[in-house]
Design a protein around this motif. Sequence first.
Motif, PDB file in Angstrom:
ATOM      1  N   GLU A  11     -44.886  13.170 -24.694  1.00  0.00           N
ATOM      2  CA  GLU A  11     -44.497  14.537 -25.015  1.00  0.00           C
ATOM      3  C   GLU A  11     -43.538  15.048 -23.951  1.00  0.00           C
ATOM      4  O   GLU A  11     -43.816  14.956 -22.758  1.00  0.00           O
ATOM      5  CB  GLU A  11     -45.735  15.433 -25.055  1.00  0.00           C
ATOM      6  CG  GLU A  11     -45.440  16.861 -25.401  1.00  0.00           C
ATOM      7  CD  GLU A  11     -46.680  17.728 -25.347  1.00  0.00           C
ATOM      8  OE1 GLU A  11     -46.520  18.951 -25.391  1.00  0.00           O
ATOM      9  OE2 GLU A  11     -47.789  17.186 -25.236  1.00  0.00           O
ATOM     10  N   VAL A  13     -41.900  17.640 -21.613  1.00  0.00           N
ATOM     11  CA  VAL A  13     -42.278  18.923 -21.009  1.00  0.00           C
ATOM     12  C   VAL A  13     -41.075  19.509 -20.269  1.00  0.00           C
ATOM     13  O   VAL A  13     -41.207  20.126 -19.230  1.00  0.00           O
ATOM     14  CB  VAL A  13     -43.493  18.784 -20.073  1.00  0.00           C
ATOM     15  CG1 VAL A  13     -44.741  18.516 -20.854  1.00  0.00           C
ATOM     16  CG2 VAL A  13     -43.269  17.710 -19.041  1.00  0.00           C
ATOM     17  N   HIS A  26     -42.166  24.255 -25.061  1.00  0.00           N
ATOM     18  CA  HIS A  26     -42.748  23.245 -24.180  1.00  0.00           C
ATOM     19  C   HIS A  26     -44.086  23.763 -23.668  1.00  0.00           C
ATOM     20  O   HIS A  26     -44.358  24.963 -23.712  1.00  0.00           O
ATOM     21  CB  HIS A  26     -41.801  22.924 -23.020  1.00  0.00           C
ATOM     22  CG  HIS A  26     -41.714  24.008 -22.006  1.00  0.00           C
ATOM     23  ND1 HIS A  26     -40.982  25.154 -22.213  1.00  0.00           N
ATOM     24  CD2 HIS A  26     -42.270  24.131 -20.787  1.00  0.00           C
ATOM     25  CE1 HIS A  26     -41.093  25.933 -21.162  1.00  0.00           C
ATOM     26  NE2 HIS A  26     -41.875  25.342 -20.280  1.00  0.00           N
ATOM     27  N   ASP A  27     -44.911  22.875 -23.197  1.00  0.00           N
ATOM     28  CA  ASP A  27     -46.213  23.242 -22.657  1.00  0.00           C
ATOM     29  C   ASP A  27     -46.031  23.636 -21.190  1.00  0.00           C
ATOM     30  O   ASP A  27     -45.724  22.800 -20.338  1.00  0.00           O
ATOM     31  CB  ASP A  27     -47.175  22.062 -22.785  1.00  0.00           C
ATOM     32  CG  ASP A  27     -48.598  22.414 -22.412  1.00  0.00           C
ATOM     33  OD1 ASP A  27     -48.830  23.557 -21.976  1.00  0.00           O
ATOM     34  OD2 ASP A  27     -49.471  21.550 -22.572  1.00  0.00           O
ATOM     35  N   GLY A  29     -48.207  24.573 -18.959  1.00  0.00           N
ATOM     36  CA  GLY A  29     -49.220  23.993 -18.074  1.00  0.00           C
ATOM     37  C   GLY A  29     -48.866  22.574 -17.653  1.00  0.00           C
ATOM     38  O   GLY A  29     -48.986  22.211 -16.476  1.00  0.00           O
ATOM     39  N   LEU A  30     -48.430  21.769 -18.618  1.00  0.00           N
ATOM     40  CA  LEU A  30     -48.023  20.401 -18.297  1.00  0.00           C
ATOM     41  C   LEU A  30     -46.784  20.382 -17.414  1.00  0.00           C
ATOM     42  O   LEU A  30     -46.671  19.567 -16.497  1.00  0.00           O
ATOM     43  CB  LEU A  30     -47.736  19.623 -19.586  1.00  0.00           C
ATOM     44  CG  LEU A  30     -48.937  19.096 -20.344  1.00  0.00           C
ATOM     45  CD1 LEU A  30     -48.494  18.419 -21.636  1.00  0.00           C
ATOM     46  CD2 LEU A  30     -49.716  18.124 -19.505  1.00  0.00           C
ATOM     47  N   TYR A  31     -45.854  21.311 -17.667  1.00  0.00           N
ATOM     48  CA  TYR A  31     -44.645  21.370 -16.849  1.00  0.00           C
ATOM     49  C   TYR A  31     -44.988  21.753 -15.414  1.00  0.00           C
ATOM     50  O   TYR A  31     -44.428  21.200 -14.470  1.00  0.00           O
ATOM     51  CB  TYR A  31     -43.646  22.366 -17.426  1.00  0.00           C
ATOM     52  CG  TYR A  31     -42.394  22.463 -16.588  1.00  0.00           C
ATOM     53  CD1 TYR A  31     -41.482  21.422 -16.567  1.00  0.00           C
ATOM     54  CD2 TYR A  31     -42.146  23.570 -15.797  1.00  0.00           C
ATOM     55  CE1 TYR A  31     -40.337  21.485 -15.795  1.00  0.00           C
ATOM     56  CE2 TYR A  31     -41.011  23.647 -15.018  1.00  0.00           C
ATOM     57  CZ  TYR A  31     -40.106  22.599 -15.021  1.00  0.00           C
ATOM     58  OH  TYR A  31     -38.986  22.670 -14.244  1.00  0.00           O
ATOM     59  N   LYS A  32     -45.925  22.660 -15.232  1.00  0.00           N
ATOM     60  CA  LYS A  32     -46.342  23.068 -13.888  1.00  0.00           C
ATOM     61  C   LYS A  32     -46.958  21.886 -13.139  1.00  0.00           C
ATOM     62  O   LYS A  32     -46.670  21.651 -11.969  1.00  0.00           O
ATOM     63  CB  LYS A  32     -47.336  24.219 -13.985  1.00  0.00           C
ATOM     64  CG  LYS A  32     -47.751  24.790 -12.663  1.00  0.00           C
ATOM     65  CD  LYS A  32     -48.670  25.976 -12.859  1.00  0.00           C
ATOM     66  CE  LYS A  32     -49.072  26.560 -11.525  1.00  0.00           C
ATOM     67  NZ  LYS A  32     -49.975  27.710 -11.686  1.00  0.00           N
ATOM     68  N   HIS A  33     -47.794  21.121 -13.830  1.00  0.00           N
ATOM     69  CA  HIS A  33     -48.425  19.949 -13.223  1.00  0.00           C
ATOM     70  C   HIS A  33     -47.376  18.891 -12.866  1.00  0.00           C
ATOM     71  O   HIS A  33     -47.399  18.312 -11.779  1.00  0.00           O
ATOM     72  CB  HIS A  33     -49.473  19.382 -14.174  1.00  0.00           C
ATOM     73  CG  HIS A  33     -50.271  18.268 -13.609  1.00  0.00           C
ATOM     74  ND1 HIS A  33     -51.152  18.442 -12.570  1.00  0.00           N
ATOM     75  CD2 HIS A  33     -50.312  16.959 -13.919  1.00  0.00           C
ATOM     76  CE1 HIS A  33     -51.699  17.280 -12.266  1.00  0.00           C
ATOM     77  NE2 HIS A  33     -51.200  16.366 -13.074  1.00  0.00           N
ATOM     78  N   ARG A  34     -46.436  18.657 -13.765  1.00  0.00           N
ATOM     79  CA  ARG A  34     -45.363  17.684 -13.528  1.00  0.00           C
ATOM     80  C   ARG A  34     -44.504  18.106 -12.341  1.00  0.00           C
ATOM     81  O   ARG A  34     -44.130  17.288 -11.501  1.00  0.00           O
ATOM     82  CB  ARG A  34     -44.500  17.566 -14.783  1.00  0.00           C
ATOM     83  CG  ARG A  34     -43.299  16.662 -14.631  1.00  0.00           C
ATOM     84  CD  ARG A  34     -42.442  16.727 -15.909  1.00  0.00           C
ATOM     85  NE  ARG A  34     -41.129  16.208 -15.658  1.00  0.00           N
ATOM     86  CZ  ARG A  34     -40.082  16.954 -15.297  1.00  0.00           C
ATOM     87  NH1 ARG A  34     -40.207  18.246 -15.170  1.00  0.00           N
ATOM     88  NH2 ARG A  34     -38.912  16.401 -15.087  1.00  0.00           N
TER      89      ARG A  34
END
Length: 75
Positions: A11, A13, A26-27, A29-34
């Motif tokens: 996916e 991000v 885009h997600d 939360g996933l972008y912040k983690h990445r």
Amino acid sequence: MRALIAGMGAEAVIPSNRTRKIIIPHDAGLYKHRNRIERCFNRLKHFRRFATRYDRRTVHFTGFVHLAAALIWLP
């Protein structure tokens, strides 16, 4: 790029540009983690030994990665 990522079954991000007419969702939360992981790697690259990978054995390299990560996050 997004089609290539989707073709791998992953996916994307990647946030779209704010000036884009059609905003691609885009997600967040996933972008912040990445982003946090990417910043961690950029900090690790400040250690020359990590950036040039002087250690030939994986065990030694992994040990240094753990040591450098601990040094980065010390207050």
